[in-house]
Write a protein that holds these residues in place. Structure first.
Motif, short mmCIF file in Angstrom:
data_model
loop_
_atom_site.label_atom_id
_atom_site.label_comp_id
_atom_site.label_asym_id
_atom_site.label_seq_id
_atom_site.Cartn_x
_atom_site.Cartn_y
_atom_site.Cartn_z
N VAL A 49 0.84 -1.20 0.00
CA VAL A 49 0.00 0.00 0.00
C VAL A 49 0.87 1.25 0.00
O VAL A 49 0.63 2.20 -0.76
N VAL A 50 1.91 1.26 0.82
CA VAL A 50 2.79 2.43 0.91
C VAL A 50 3.53 2.64 -0.42
O VAL A 50 3.70 3.79 -0.85
N LEU A 51 3.93 1.57 -1.09
CA LEU A 51 4.55 1.70 -2.41
C LEU A 51 3.57 2.34 -3.39
O LEU A 51 3.93 3.26 -4.14
N ALA A 52 2.32 1.88 -3.38
CA ALA A 52 1.31 2.45 -4.27
C ALA A 52 1.09 3.94 -3.98
O ALA A 52 1.02 4.76 -4.90
N VAL A 53 1.02 4.29 -2.70
CA VAL A 53 0.85 5.70 -2.32
C VAL A 53 2.01 6.54 -2.84
O VAL A 53 1.82 7.61 -3.41
N LEU A 72 -7.82 7.61 1.70
CA LEU A 72 -7.83 6.20 2.05
C LEU A 72 -9.22 5.88 2.58
O LEU A 72 -9.72 6.57 3.47
N THR A 73 -9.84 4.84 2.03
CA THR A 73 -11.15 4.43 2.50
C THR A 73 -11.12 2.93 2.73
O THR A 73 -10.78 2.16 1.83
N TRP A 74 -11.49 2.52 3.94
CA TRP A 74 -11.51 1.11 4.31
C TRP A 74 -12.95 0.73 4.64
O TRP A 74 -13.55 1.30 5.54
N ASP A 75 -13.52 -0.22 3.89
CA ASP A 75 -14.91 -0.63 4.11
C ASP A 75 -15.02 -2.09 4.58
O ASP A 75 -16.07 -2.69 4.47
N GLU A 76 -13.94 -2.61 5.10
CA GLU A 76 -13.82 -3.99 5.60
C GLU A 76 -13.80 -5.03 4.48
O GLU A 76 -13.65 -6.21 4.75
N LYS A 77 -13.96 -4.61 3.24
CA LYS A 77 -13.83 -5.50 2.09
C LYS A 77 -12.66 -5.10 1.22
O LYS A 77 -12.08 -5.92 0.53
N CYS A 78 -12.36 -3.81 1.24
CA CYS A 78 -11.31 -3.29 0.37
C CYS A 78 -10.77 -1.98 0.94
O CYS A 78 -11.53 -1.18 1.49
N LEU A 79 -9.48 -1.80 0.83
CA LEU A 79 -8.86 -0.51 1.11
C LEU A 79 -8.71 0.19 -0.23
O LEU A 79 -8.01 -0.31 -1.11
N HIS A 80 -9.41 1.30 -0.39
CA HIS A 80 -9.34 2.09 -1.61
C HIS A 80 -8.33 3.21 -1.37
O HIS A 80 -8.51 4.00 -0.44
N VAL A 81 -7.29 3.26 -2.16
CA VAL A 81 -6.26 4.28 -2.05
C VAL A 81 -6.38 5.15 -3.29
O VAL A 81 -6.07 4.71 -4.40
N THR A 82 -6.86 6.38 -3.11
CA THR A 82 -7.13 7.25 -4.25
C THR A 82 -6.26 8.49 -4.19
O THR A 82 -6.13 9.12 -3.14
#
Length: 140
Positions: A49-53, A72-82
């Motif tokens: 995740v940090v590499l993607a950021v 960063l949005t975490w919905d317990e199914k996916c961490l969305h990094v926008t």
């Protein structure tokens, strides 16, 4: 429409002005992932995740010549990094030669994320990398 009462979502947002350090984005992200406990349960996922950021913010600053809005949005199914930037130019994956100094950002993000989406917006674009949740710890 019925809502699932067990679904919880959390999110964080940070503005990273052009010229700000990408390290700031990495440290900020790492801190939020630690709050989720991922630093203990999924350190390899945190590194991905940090590499993607790092790549998303670098792309916004270097290629879009823009501030970056990191969400960063975490919905317990996916961490969305926008990462949102103000350029309407939609990035394309390049296939740089072995001697090229750059051009691998989207390739790296695609390699570590479960999914990558690019969405044009009225005032720029969003590039989102999605990461599935950490694998459950094996029972002892």
């Amino acid at each position: 429409m019925t809502r699932d009462p067990s679904l919880r979502a959390v999110g964080w947002a940070r503005s990273l002005p052009l010229g700000s350090s990408v390290k700031t984005a990495r440290d900020w992200t790492r801190g939020h992932l630690a709050a989720l406990g991922w630093d203990r349960t999924a350190p390899d996922l945190v590194d991905s995740v940090v590499l993607a950021v790092s790549e998303l913010v670098t792309n916004a600053h270097v290629h879009a010549h823009s501030d970056a809005q990191l969400i960063l949005t975490w919905d317990e199914k996916c961490l969305h990094v926008t990462a949102h930037d103000s350029s309407s130019h939609v990035p394309e994956q390049r296939h740089p030669g072995d001697d090229a100094l750059g051009g691998r950002g989207l390739l790296l993000i695609d390699a570590v994320a479960d999914e990558v989406r690019i969405r044009p917006c009225p005032r720029g674009k969003d590039v989102t990398a999605c990461f599935g949740p950490p694998s459950p710890a094996p029972a002892e």
